[in-house]
Design a protein around this motif. Structure first.
Motif, short mmCIF file in Angstrom:
data_model
loop_
_atom_site.label_atom_id
_atom_site.label_comp_id
_atom_site.label_asym_id
_atom_site.label_seq_id
_atom_site.Cartn_x
_atom_site.Cartn_y
_atom_site.Cartn_z
N GLY A 62 0.80 -1.22 0.00
CA GLY A 62 0.00 0.00 0.00
C GLY A 62 0.84 1.26 0.00
N LYS A 63 0.13 2.38 0.09
CA LYS A 63 0.79 3.68 -0.04
C LYS A 63 0.22 4.63 1.02
N ILE A 64 1.10 5.47 1.57
CA ILE A 64 0.69 6.52 2.50
C ILE A 64 1.13 7.85 1.92
N LYS A 65 0.21 8.80 1.86
CA LYS A 65 0.52 10.12 1.34
C LYS A 65 0.39 11.17 2.44
N LEU A 66 1.32 12.11 2.44
CA LEU A 66 1.30 13.24 3.36
C LEU A 66 1.16 14.51 2.54
N PHE A 67 0.01 15.13 2.62
CA PHE A 67 -0.31 16.31 1.81
C PHE A 67 0.01 16.06 0.34
N GLY A 68 -0.37 14.89 -0.15
CA GLY A 68 -0.24 14.53 -1.55
C GLY A 68 1.07 13.89 -1.94
N ASP A 69 2.07 13.92 -1.04
CA ASP A 69 3.37 13.34 -1.34
C ASP A 69 3.44 11.89 -0.85
N ASP A 70 3.87 10.99 -1.71
CA ASP A 70 4.08 9.60 -1.32
C ASP A 70 5.27 9.56 -0.37
N ILE A 71 5.04 9.15 0.89
CA ILE A 71 6.13 9.21 1.88
C ILE A 71 7.26 8.24 1.56
N ALA A 72 6.97 7.21 0.77
CA ALA A 72 8.03 6.27 0.40
C ALA A 72 9.09 6.93 -0.47
N GLU A 73 8.74 8.06 -1.08
CA GLU A 73 9.67 8.77 -1.95
C GLU A 73 10.38 9.93 -1.24
N ILE A 74 10.13 10.07 0.07
CA ILE A 74 10.76 11.13 0.85
C ILE A 74 11.83 10.53 1.76
N ASP A 75 12.98 11.16 1.84
CA ASP A 75 14.02 10.71 2.76
C ASP A 75 13.44 10.65 4.18
N PRO A 76 13.62 9.53 4.90
CA PRO A 76 13.01 9.39 6.22
C PRO A 76 13.35 10.51 7.21
N VAL A 77 14.60 10.97 7.19
CA VAL A 77 14.99 12.05 8.10
C VAL A 77 14.27 13.34 7.74
N ALA A 78 14.22 13.64 6.45
CA ALA A 78 13.50 14.84 6.00
C ALA A 78 12.02 14.74 6.33
N LEU A 79 11.45 13.53 6.17
CA LEU A 79 10.03 13.32 6.48
C LEU A 79 9.76 13.60 7.95
N ARG A 80 10.62 13.05 8.83
CA ARG A 80 10.39 13.20 10.28
C ARG A 80 10.54 14.63 10.74
N ARG A 81 11.28 15.42 10.00
CA ARG A 81 11.40 16.84 10.36
C ARG A 81 10.13 17.61 9.99
N ARG A 82 9.29 16.99 9.18
CA ARG A 82 7.99 17.60 8.83
C ARG A 82 6.89 17.18 9.80
N ILE A 83 7.21 16.25 10.70
CA ILE A 83 6.18 15.65 11.56
C ILE A 83 6.63 15.72 13.02
N GLY A 84 5.76 16.24 13.90
CA GLY A 84 6.03 16.18 15.33
C GLY A 84 5.68 14.80 15.87
N TYR A 85 6.45 14.32 16.86
CA TYR A 85 6.24 12.97 17.37
C TYR A 85 6.38 12.99 18.89
N VAL A 86 5.34 12.55 19.59
CA VAL A 86 5.32 12.53 21.05
C VAL A 86 4.98 11.12 21.50
N ILE A 87 5.77 10.59 22.44
CA ILE A 87 5.56 9.24 22.93
C ILE A 87 5.33 9.26 24.44
N GLN A 88 4.95 8.09 24.98
CA GLN A 88 4.66 7.98 26.41
C GLN A 88 5.91 8.23 27.24
N GLN A 89 7.04 7.62 26.85
CA GLN A 89 8.31 7.87 27.53
C GLN A 89 8.92 9.10 26.87
N VAL A 90 8.78 10.24 27.52
CA VAL A 90 9.02 11.53 26.87
C VAL A 90 10.40 11.61 26.22
N GLY A 91 11.41 11.04 26.88
CA GLY A 91 12.75 11.01 26.28
C GLY A 91 13.47 12.34 26.30
#
Length: 256
Positions: A62-91
């Protein structure tokens, strides 16, 4: 008309040494600015679904798109800089002050000091902590609820348009959890970002979500507003969730 922020197109995930689908042919569209909660028990696929959005887990199909962009075609580091991420163990980094923790990614991106300082001050106010009192404290000097607020501020530091929150209040006491839920709703209303929030608590899911994804055995059983889910449960599993919540309400009513 709202943009489609996140789109899941026939997304599946199978882990090694397992024939079962952890996520089973999910098709969903999430609009910009929505607060989406993902509700399910342990092993339902809710966290796997969330982590595929920032490619911490890769889909099998399957495919996941973020604002129309296929995330599989985005560098993972660059992708994560576009997304905030909060977990239970704050870190939070224990050797850094609160201000330094919030500023971690902007400093890696070499923002100007003035811009970083302004951002840290603004975000501390946003999460309800006075910069004068908290800027130079260390994580060990904060309560669990305060640390979770700092984790949220850090995730917002680069002004991402999408926030992923993986059971961020799961380890927080009940009273603090209720307060943080209210704060998160206030923050979401102020920043107009797209939030995806994983929880196993039906009350939390229905309180926070403009729409709720209910997961069971890897499938998205229902995706709708809390009101519509209560009025028209899609299957027996969803109906049983609602029934269990109502039984809890009757228990508390019986103690009056």
């Amino acid at each position: 008309m709202s943009l489609i922020a996140i789109e899941f197109q026939n997304v599946c995930k199978t882990y090694a040494n397992s024939n079962d689908l952890a996520v089973d042919h999910v098709n969903l569209s999430i609009r910009e600015g929505e607060f989406i909660t993902i509700l399910g028990s342990s092993g339902s696929g809710k966290t796997t679904l969330l982590k595929m959005v920032n490619r911490l887990i890769e889909p099998t199909q399957g495919k996941i798109k973020l604002f129309g962009d296929d995330i599989a075609e985005i560098d993972p580091v660059a992708l994560r800089r576009r997304i905030g991420y909060v977990i239970q163990q704050v870190g939070l980094f224990p050797h850094m002050t609160i201000g330094q923790n919030i500023a971690t990614v902007p400093r890696l991106l070499k923002w100007e000091k003035t811009k970083v300082d302004e951002m840290v001050h603004k975000l501390l106010l946003l999460v309800g902590l006075d910069p004068v009192n908290y800027l130079n404290r260390y994580p060990s000097q904060l309560s669990g609820g305060q640390q979770q607020r700092i984790g949220l501020a850090r995730a917002l530091a680069t002004n991402p348009n999408t926030m992923l929150l993986d059971e961020p209040f799961g380890a927080i006491d009940a009273m603090t959890r209720l307060n943080l839920q209210d704060e998160l709703l206030r923050i979401h209303g102020g920043v107009k970002k797209t939030f995806l929030f994983v929880t196993h608590d039906i009350n939390e899911a229905f309180k926070l979500g403009t729409r709720v994804i209910i997961m069971n055995q890897g499938k998205a059983c229902q995706f709708d507003t809390p009101r519509e889910i209560v009025a028209h449960p899609a299957d027996e599993f969803v109906a049983s969730l609602i029934q269990s919540s109502r039984e809890q309400e009757r228990f508390w009513e019986g103690l009056k």
